[in-house]
Design a protein around this motif. Structure first.
Motif: not given
Lengths: 288, 288
Positions: B48-64
């Motif tokens: 479960v990834l907690l934090g600023n959604r936008e920042k996390i999605l920018t860095l996340l290489k695994e869309p799932a």
């Protein structure tokens, strides 16, 4: 200046004019004698060999040293004679052979005939390890269990005096703690701050001093930079002041076990220093 | 059983049926996310990834993993939400991303909404080093400065619980001191003796215990033999109980600096453990 390793110390000692006068307390043991002979051949020491004459002569491979043997009946007598010779100005350095450490310390501390100076007696361990760029000294991992600030002052000065004699003009001392700030729950942080002031006031002389300082900042200049800590000691300490005997003892033994270091212990604070090596240590360490 | 290194721990985790549910507090940081993705791909964790959604999605290489993101406005909120999910039984493990340790600990210890258990919170560092034949755990090098006997009891049990969960049925604990005898000047020797009795009485469970014991005897079975000390812990400890935080802290940092170890810190004593890695640590350590 600083020494890269023990070989560098030996090389420097060879170039001194006069050999250091060393009394070997209970010399009747092969590794001790071999190390003594080697140092004598290299012109580093002038030995006096104390112990059972017959046993020493049997083991002695260098006949010229036979005249330096002084026969004694017991380790207690060996220690007493060695200490008396220090008082008479005939000895610069003590080395423990097969005697128990406690026997020798008793003779050194004897109120009537000992060689106290009024300063706390403490221990310095010199560590040579491939993963550090020079010798690393640690105090006190062996004698003073839980030093007060006053004792820490002596402990630091004792170690600095040894380093000064070895040729270090201003050894860099790191008073290791877990953190860099004063914290009343961590007495060593208060002591480290107080010691820094004592050094600044000139009451401890002959060194640079940093503390409280955590081990990563003391060991690693890059870590210090990341944490915004400045100081010439970072990444380059010559001497680590340990918060307690237990911390220093565990550190020294971990260095030997996990980092493959060679450790040499020296007792300081009396009129002359004494090399303390475990009875199971080999010739190389004893020579060093 | 015991783990040889962190790779062995990871390998074992891959074979478990269900991934551990991990809340990552402030996940918006590349190394943290990469480590999380790797562990998720290997089937070890359900993050479960907690934090600023936008920042996390920018860095996340695994869309799932996008669906596991929970947006929060601040590190404080991330910590609070993670702790609430633990209380609700949705999380097995906490991992600190870019948040300050103190922020997370405050949320954990909160009297109203925290996840205390009544036990002392403490830290265990797991150390992988080439010069030891298995993982070496150390407690407490980071949280409890000068633990009383009562706190040491919790500290040992906390660490043993972690090892038990990792699959160690009876980890070998060494209560490190400078000597093997009780000495009133060295409080850790009295504590070690008392703890041994507490273990024998079954008040600490799930381990073998030896102490007081010096580091050379604990680390080296040959040294133990020379000194006439027997015990299955000699030369084979899984867990080192340190006399003080400072001693443990200096030991762990020395292992990393001079013996090239990899260290991973885990906070224990709350309802779930939390991985604490320095914000400058790389992906490999965070993954481990």
């Amino acid at each position: 200046m600083a020494y890269k390793d023990f070989d560098a110390v030996i090389e420097a000692a060879k170039h001194k004019k006069r050999g250091v006068r060393v009394a070997v307390i209970e010399a009747g043991e092969e590794h001790t004698l071999d190390a003594t002979m080697q140092a004598w051949r290299d012109g580093i020491i002038q030995p006096v060999l104390l112990g059972n004459r017959e046993k020493i002569l049997t083991l002695l491979k260098e006949p010229a040293l036979a005249e330096t043997v002084i026969h004694t009946e017991s380790p207690e007598e060996s220690a007493r004679v060695a200490v008396r010779m220090v008082r008479e100005g005939k000895i610069d350095f003590l080395m423990k052979g097969l005697a128990e450490t406690s026997t020798v310390i008793r003779a050194i501390l004897d109120r009537e005939n000992g060689i106290r100076t009024g300063r706390t007696i403490s221990q310095v361990t010199l560590i040579a390890v491939k993963t550090y760029h020079k010798l690393l000294c640690v105090t006190d991992p062996a004698i003073v269990a839980l030093p007060s600030l006053e004792k820490k002052k002596d402990i630091v000065q004792n170690a600095v005096d040894v380093l000064n004699k070895l040729g270090y003009s201003r050894p860099k001392v790191a008073a290791l703690c877990a953190i860099e700030k004063e914290n009343p729950d961590m007495i060593e942080t208060l002591d480290a701050s107080a010691l820094k002031k004592i050094v600044d006031a000139g009451e401890i002389t002959g060194c640079e001093f940093e503390g409280p300082i955590s081990a990563d900042i003391a060991f690693d200049a890059a870590a210090a930079k990341i944490k915004g800590y400045q100081g010439s000691v970072c990444g380059d300490p010559d001497l680590l002041l340990m918060p307690t005997l237990a911390a220093g003892n565990i550190f020294c033994k971990a260095m030997r076990q996990f980092a493959g270091s060679i450790n040499v212990g020296v007792m300081v604070g009396a009129k002359v220093p004494m090399v303390l090596v475990s009875r199971s240590t080999n010739t190389k360490s004893k020579y060093t």
